[in-house]
Write a protein that holds these residues in place. Structure first.
Motif, PDB file in Angstrom:
ATOM      1  N   GLY A 209      -8.420  -1.057  -9.531  1.00 40.19           N
ATOM      2  CA  GLY A 209      -9.887  -1.120  -9.360  1.00 40.19           C
ATOM      3  C   GLY A 209     -10.458  -0.116 -10.339  1.00 40.19           C
ATOM      4  N   THR A 210     -11.601  -0.103 -10.709  1.00 36.26           N
ATOM      5  CA  THR A 210     -12.081   0.805 -11.885  1.00 36.26           C
ATOM      6  C   THR A 210     -12.886   1.863 -11.371  1.00 36.26           C
ATOM      7  OG1 THR A 210     -14.001  -0.714 -11.804  1.00 36.26           O
ATOM      8  CG2 THR A 210     -12.250  -1.134 -13.434  1.00 36.26           C
ATOM      9  N   ILE A 211     -14.008   1.732 -10.813  1.00 35.10           N
ATOM     10  CA  ILE A 211     -14.779   2.982 -10.018  1.00 35.10           C
ATOM     11  C   ILE A 211     -14.216   3.419  -8.852  1.00 35.10           C
ATOM     12  CG2 ILE A 211     -17.060   3.467  -9.036  1.00 35.10           C
ATOM     13  CD1 ILE A 211     -18.196   1.173 -10.733  1.00 35.10           C
ATOM     14  N   LEU A 212     -13.608   2.736  -8.047  1.00 36.52           N
ATOM     15  CA  LEU A 212     -12.943   3.282  -6.710  1.00 36.52           C
ATOM     16  C   LEU A 212     -11.728   2.519  -6.735  1.00 36.52           C
ATOM     17  CD1 LEU A 212     -13.169   5.148  -4.223  1.00 36.52           C
ATOM     18  CD2 LEU A 212     -13.943   3.329  -3.083  1.00 36.52           C
TER      19      LEU A 212
ATOM     20  N   GLU B  48      -6.852   5.509  -3.366  1.00 42.53           N
ATOM     21  CA  GLU B  48      -5.867   6.295  -4.067  1.00 42.53           C
ATOM     22  C   GLU B  48      -6.448   7.681  -4.330  1.00 42.53           C
ATOM     23  OE1 GLU B  48      -3.433   5.884  -8.262  1.00 42.53           O
ATOM     24  OE2 GLU B  48      -5.468   4.827  -8.226  1.00 42.53           O
ATOM     25  N   GLY B  49      -5.343   8.660  -4.301  1.00 43.89           N
ATOM     26  CA  GLY B  49      -5.613  10.071  -4.268  1.00 43.89           C
ATOM     27  C   GLY B  49      -5.873  10.432  -2.855  1.00 43.89           C
ATOM     28  N   SER B  50      -5.972   9.736  -1.721  1.00 44.93           N
ATOM     29  CA  SER B  50      -5.863  10.153  -0.252  1.00 44.93           C
ATOM     30  C   SER B  50      -5.144   9.153   0.498  1.00 44.93           C
ATOM     31  CB  SER B  50      -7.542   9.881   0.075  1.00 44.93           C
ATOM     32  OG  SER B  50      -8.290  10.885  -0.740  1.00 44.93           O
ATOM     33  N   LEU B  51      -4.082   8.378  -0.198  1.00 41.63           N
ATOM     34  CA  LEU B  51      -3.322   7.642   0.712  1.00 41.63           C
ATOM     35  C   LEU B  51      -2.521   8.152   1.751  1.00 41.63           C
ATOM     36  CD1 LEU B  51      -2.053   5.315  -2.497  1.00 41.63           C
ATOM     37  CD2 LEU B  51      -3.554   4.679  -0.749  1.00 41.63           C
ATOM     38  N   SER B  52      -2.091   9.670   1.486  1.00 43.45           N
ATOM     39  CA  SER B  52      -1.431  10.286   2.557  1.00 43.45           C
ATOM     40  C   SER B  52      -2.136  10.826   3.639  1.00 43.45           C
ATOM     41  CB  SER B  52      -0.866  11.504   1.935  1.00 43.45           C
ATOM     42  OG  SER B  52      -1.770  12.394   1.295  1.00 43.45           O
ATOM     43  N   SER B  53      -3.478  10.361   3.526  1.00 45.95           N
ATOM     44  CA  SER B  53      -4.404  10.696   4.749  1.00 45.95           C
ATOM     45  C   SER B  53      -4.256   9.398   5.943  1.00 45.95           C
ATOM     46  CB  SER B  53      -5.729  10.703   4.160  1.00 45.95           C
ATOM     47  OG  SER B  53      -6.087  11.923   3.356  1.00 45.95           O
ATOM     48  N   CYS B  54      -3.105   9.614   6.837  1.00 44.28           N
ATOM     49  CA  CYS B  54      -2.903   8.724   7.501  1.00 44.28           C
ATOM     50  C   CYS B  54      -2.653   9.518   8.883  1.00 44.28           C
ATOM     51  CB  CYS B  54      -1.643   8.235   7.435  1.00 44.28           C
ATOM     52  SG  CYS B  54      -1.082   7.659   5.738  1.00 44.28           S
ATOM     53  N   ALA B  55      -3.131   8.936  10.149  1.00 45.15           N
ATOM     54  CA  ALA B  55      -3.204   9.697  11.253  1.00 45.15           C
ATOM     55  C   ALA B  55      -2.727   8.767  12.543  1.00 45.15           C
ATOM     56  CB  ALA B  55      -4.498  10.518  11.629  1.00 45.15           C
ATOM     57  N   LEU B  56      -2.270   9.142  13.487  1.00 46.86           N
ATOM     58  CA  LEU B  56      -1.951   8.603  14.889  1.00 46.86           C
ATOM     59  C   LEU B  56      -3.236   8.956  15.873  1.00 46.86           C
ATOM     60  CD1 LEU B  56      -0.344   7.093  16.684  1.00 46.86           C
ATOM     61  CD2 LEU B  56       1.056   9.364  17.119  1.00 46.86           C
ATOM     62  N   VAL B  57      -3.714   7.738  16.164  1.00 52.64           N
ATOM     63  CA  VAL B  57      -4.836   8.140  17.359  1.00 52.64           C
ATOM     64  C   VAL B  57      -4.581   8.363  18.440  1.00 52.64           C
ATOM     65  CG1 VAL B  57      -6.830   6.813  18.015  1.00 52.64           C
ATOM     66  CG2 VAL B  57      -6.135   6.298  15.888  1.00 52.64           C
ATOM     67  N   PRO B  58      -4.791   9.514  19.056  1.00 55.70           N
ATOM     68  CA  PRO B  58      -4.667  10.057  20.239  1.00 55.70           C
ATOM     69  C   PRO B  58      -5.491   9.491  21.333  1.00 55.70           C
ATOM     70  CG  PRO B  58      -5.612  11.552  19.434  1.00 55.70           C
ATOM     71  CD  PRO B  58      -5.584  10.739  18.248  1.00 55.70           C
TER      72      PRO B  58
END
Length: 470
Positions: free
Chosen positions: A403-406, A349-359
């Protein structure tokens, strides 16, 4: 019997060793009295005239350390996450705790250079980005901005230098490491910066301007694909219910979901789910529509691998770089193998938009276990990328986090996310737009690499006429 000291023999013994003999008086001249060996054996720039960082700075300033939010409350704050190649992107977080005056003083202006001051990953410390136009963005405290004296070196050339191997050497040499690596403005002032003539500065600036133009077109193609998708699933005139209260029976809450956190039951999530499920072409749970490649891979100690981590993911679904290392030197989380046309999705959470297509050039690379790796026979990879990064899916992914810590999304929650089965003709259009975007982005990266190589060549074999006199 004592033999006399043979200076020539001593020098021959030192040749080829990663060692350097330094007088204690020279150590004492350093502000921090640096004694670690790495400081004295770093490759120096000795082939041409240089100036200290302090002599090329017109202005330097830290960012804000105030708490940020994702609710778009306050002023937009740029972070390292929004470094887009050698440029900046649109901030995802905001700050409502800074005053108007502080915000105005932190606003990024044309010609500013942003530099990463501190990070747990030493490779990210010293990373720089160029601001090519006046913005409405401030920036976070682990970054600092400088404005170079353009009569000495322009901003584009400075960023190109900091990105090249000689700039990296200077950053590594003057960085301080404890729990995290730190490269402060005070340390920037100590580094050696080569001085080029105006003609060379102009050439580098021209390459950066063209690269930025290509990048802008790439982003435009991506937004076109995104709008095409959102219109297809009915988001164009859609407004979710943002009420922060929702009443549920035990049977329809904990009894069926096992979740007691109030955030999970916000009405907006129900609205996004209904939107996806009423798509005219139907939907399926992600675990049915896609293959989730969650088997761990054990790298061999002596084999070299490409390793992709969270910091290597660009904002438009591209992979900006990787770490190349032998299996024995990789972190324990480097356990997921990816193939060309897979889509990797951050679980955090906080980085869910960090998605990528593998070239194709990352086929058989490894990525962190902090990603899910997916592909599908029903949805092409380009459409799958845009779907996962879209507003409805990002909200449903966030709802699934716990989750709590992460805080992260579990495999079960991830598998149950509803995925609209986008019409094949729309998929083809999206794929065409995304491929055009990636081609332009690659052209932009090639120009930036050319600028970096030019700087390195000038440093290595600079003709005396190329050095600024005085």
């Amino acid at each position: 019997m004592n033999s006399p000291f043979d200076k020539r023999k001593y020098k021959r013994l030192l040749e080829g060793l990663e060692a350097s003999e330094v007088l204690i008086s020279k150590c004492l001249q350093q502000n921090d009295f640096r004694l670690e060996s790495s400081f004295w054996i770093q490759q120096n720039i000795v082939q041409l005239k240089t100036m200290k960082g302090m002599d090329i700075i017109d202005f330097v300033q830290y960012g804000t350390s105030k708490e940020l939010n994702e609710e778009k409350e306050g002023y937009p704050i740029l972070r390292l996450n929004e470094f887009n190649s050698r440029f900046i992107d649109i901030p995802n977080k905001y700050c409502k705790l800074i005053s108007k005056d502080e915000y105005e003083s932190l606003k990024l202006k044309q010609g500013d250079v942003l530099i990463c001051r501190t990070n747990g990953n030493p490779n990210l410390v010293g990373r720089s980005a160029l601001v090519l136009e006046n913005t409405e963005y401030a920036y976070a405290s682990y970054l600092f901005k400088i404005r170079p004296k353009t009569e000495i070196i322009n901003s584009s050339t400075l960023v190109a230098f900091l990105s090249c191997k000689y700039g990296r050497n200077e950053i590594d040499k003057y960085s301080m490491t404890s729990n995290q690596t730190n490269f402060s403005p005070a340390k920037f002032k100590e580094i050696d910066i080569p001085i080029f003539n105006k003609s060379f500065n102009s050439k580098i600036e021209g390459l950066y301007f063209t690269a930025h133009k290509h990048l802008g077109k790439a982003v435009s193609f991506y937004h076109h694909a995104e709008n095409l998708l959102l219109e297809a699933i009915g988001l164009k005139d859609f407004t979710p219910n943002n009420a922060n209260v929702n009443v549920k029976t035990f049977k329809k809450s904990f009894g069926s979901t096992g979740r007691l956190d109030a955030e999970y039951y916000q009405e907006k999530y129900e609205d996004y789910e209904k939107l996806v499920k009423k798509y005219i072409n139907g939907y399926e749970p992600l675990g049915v529509a896609c293959e989730i490649k969650d088997n761990n891979f054990s790298p061999e100690n002596e084999i070299e691998y490409q390793y992709i981590e969270l910091a290597d993911i660009g904002k438009s679904g591209n992979i900006t770089g990787c770490t190349t290392a032998q299996g024995k030197d990789l972190p324990s989380r480097a356990r997921r193998k990816v193939n060309a046309n897979d889509v990797i999705v951050s679980t955090i959470e906080g980085s869910l938009s960090s998605c990528a297509l593998v070239p194709h050039n990352y086929d058989d690379a490894l990525c962190s276990t902090g990603f899910y790796v997916i592909n599908s026979l029903k949805i092409n990879s380009e459409t799958l990328l845009v779907l996962i990064k879209s507003e409805p899916l990002q909200n449903l992914l966030k709802q699934g986090c716990s989750g709590t810590i992460l805080t992260a999304i579990s495999n079960t929650e991830f598998s149950n996310i509803p995925i609209p089965l986008i019409d094949a003709s729309i998929q083809r259009q999206i794929a065409d737009l995304i491929n055009k975007s990636f081609v332009l982005r690659k052209e932009s990266e090639n120009l930036l690499e050319e600028a970096k190589a030019m700087v390195e060549r000038e440093i290595e074999g600079l003709d005396s006429s190329e050095v600024k006199n005085g």
